[in-house]
Design a protein around this motif. Sequence first.
Motif, mmCIF file in Angstrom:
data_model
loop_
_atom_site.group_PDB
_atom_site.id
_atom_site.type_symbol
_atom_site.label_atom_id
_atom_site.label_comp_id
_atom_site.label_asym_id
_atom_site.label_seq_id
_atom_site.Cartn_x
_atom_site.Cartn_y
_atom_site.Cartn_z
ATOM 1 N N ARG A 24 -0.256 64.155 78.035
ATOM 2 C CA ARG A 24 0.607 63.573 77.150
ATOM 3 C C ARG A 24 0.214 62.621 76.474
ATOM 4 O O ARG A 24 -0.027 61.544 77.040
ATOM 5 N N ILE A 25 0.352 62.606 74.953
ATOM 6 C CA ILE A 25 0.334 61.693 74.179
ATOM 7 C C ILE A 25 1.629 61.508 73.241
ATOM 8 O O ILE A 25 2.573 62.353 73.481
ATOM 9 N N SER A 26 1.752 60.362 72.538
ATOM 10 C CA SER A 26 2.909 60.163 72.054
ATOM 11 C C SER A 26 3.052 60.911 70.755
ATOM 12 O O SER A 26 2.248 61.572 70.129
ATOM 13 N N THR A 49 -5.431 70.352 77.002
ATOM 14 C CA THR A 49 -5.308 70.520 78.457
ATOM 15 C C THR A 49 -4.404 69.909 79.219
ATOM 16 O O THR A 49 -4.172 68.497 79.241
ATOM 17 N N ASN A 50 -3.469 70.589 80.077
ATOM 18 C CA ASN A 50 -2.448 70.004 80.830
ATOM 19 C C ASN A 50 -2.669 70.315 82.001
ATOM 20 O O ASN A 50 -2.526 71.248 82.764
ATOM 21 N N ASN A 51 -3.186 69.206 83.134
ATOM 22 C CA ASN A 51 -3.746 69.720 84.371
ATOM 23 C C ASN A 51 -4.870 70.442 84.391
ATOM 24 O O ASN A 51 -5.013 71.190 85.530
ATOM 25 N N ALA A 52 -5.725 70.522 83.575
ATOM 26 C CA ALA A 52 -7.048 71.220 83.462
ATOM 27 C C ALA A 52 -8.199 70.768 82.772
ATOM 28 O O ALA A 52 -8.896 71.313 82.005
ATOM 29 N N ASP A 53 -8.137 69.556 82.710
ATOM 30 C CA ASP A 53 -9.438 68.641 82.128
ATOM 31 C C ASP A 53 -10.830 69.300 82.473
ATOM 32 O O ASP A 53 -11.805 69.403 81.871
ATOM 33 N N ALA A 54 -10.759 69.723 83.786
ATOM 34 C CA ALA A 54 -12.241 70.065 84.147
ATOM 35 C C ALA A 54 -12.684 71.461 83.525
ATOM 36 O O ALA A 54 -13.731 71.732 83.419
#
Length: 346
Positions: A48-50, A142-147
Amino acid sequence: MEKLNRDITGSAASKGEVHYRGYHQGQWRLLPEDAPLDDVNWIDVRGRISEHDWSAIAAQLGLELNVLLDKVESGQHSQYFFDPQCEGIIARVLMSASPKFNLVDEAEENTDLVETLNNTKLSLSIGQLTVIKTKEAVLTMTNNADALADHVMKRYHEADETMDHEYFIYLLLDSLIDEYYHVMIDMETRYELLEDMILIQKSTKHLGALHDFRKTLFTIRNAASNLHDALENRMMDREGSHSVYMRELYEHLRSIEDYALYFREGITSLIEIMLTMNDNRLNEIMTTLTVFASIFIPLTFLTGVYGMNFDYMPELRMKFAYPSFWLLTIALTLFMIRYFKRRAWL
């Protein structure tokens, strides 16, 4: 050309990260602060970013902020979108959060299946991948999928100074679908263990595990089906030279849907078998209890008759009345046991 706004990466209000990457001579490189936007091939947003950061990214890509925020919102189902400014795909990412299962060796017949099943806890990590393609670059969130993004960056190793955005999107989705396959392989191993425990060991204590298994399969099939529809819509809108990429992924997703449907039917069959086994076991118990009750009914009758306190009962005053009574009860018991065995009731 306008320089990149590097405040996005280091903003204290941001919880995520933004990486501007360029592809040059077969390698990805993190661009320096003074890199022109023409060199940007991939804007990689993680977490998440602003809204301020998204506003800067939207300005750089020539997108409206509201349009961009709507596409990167988390919790969406898989879909394809297209408008004059951009096109893209939103996809759910399913990854096994536990190590890959070790298949049971057929030579080890004495393996404790209960212990093996307990050591193969199935846990899914659910994330989201958003891919937006513009004329300037490809934006991924990617949210919870950086790999997944790291894996694709390693796969894209062609020695070419140009960046093929279509092929890059294909690699992203292909890696995502590969994770679907890995999850299904894990599910297959767990299914085989449950099947052996139910059919071989006659275990009837895994109804909860089967129910959780079926819910997980529904999650996988639902994610694959939604992404399947998204790719179908993209193929209908874009029938060009790169459609072969999406067609291959389209067929892979169809096989995953069939795979999940096959396992769901198998789980339903196992649940029915387990319920039938429980009913049969209950019937066997009731049959055994009924047989023993039937054996003791005449014995109870004889005991009740000769336990009455009447004066004129000739059998009570016979010399061999007591041993005769025992011979009669033993003979009657043996006769009934033999009779029930011949009728296969015992």
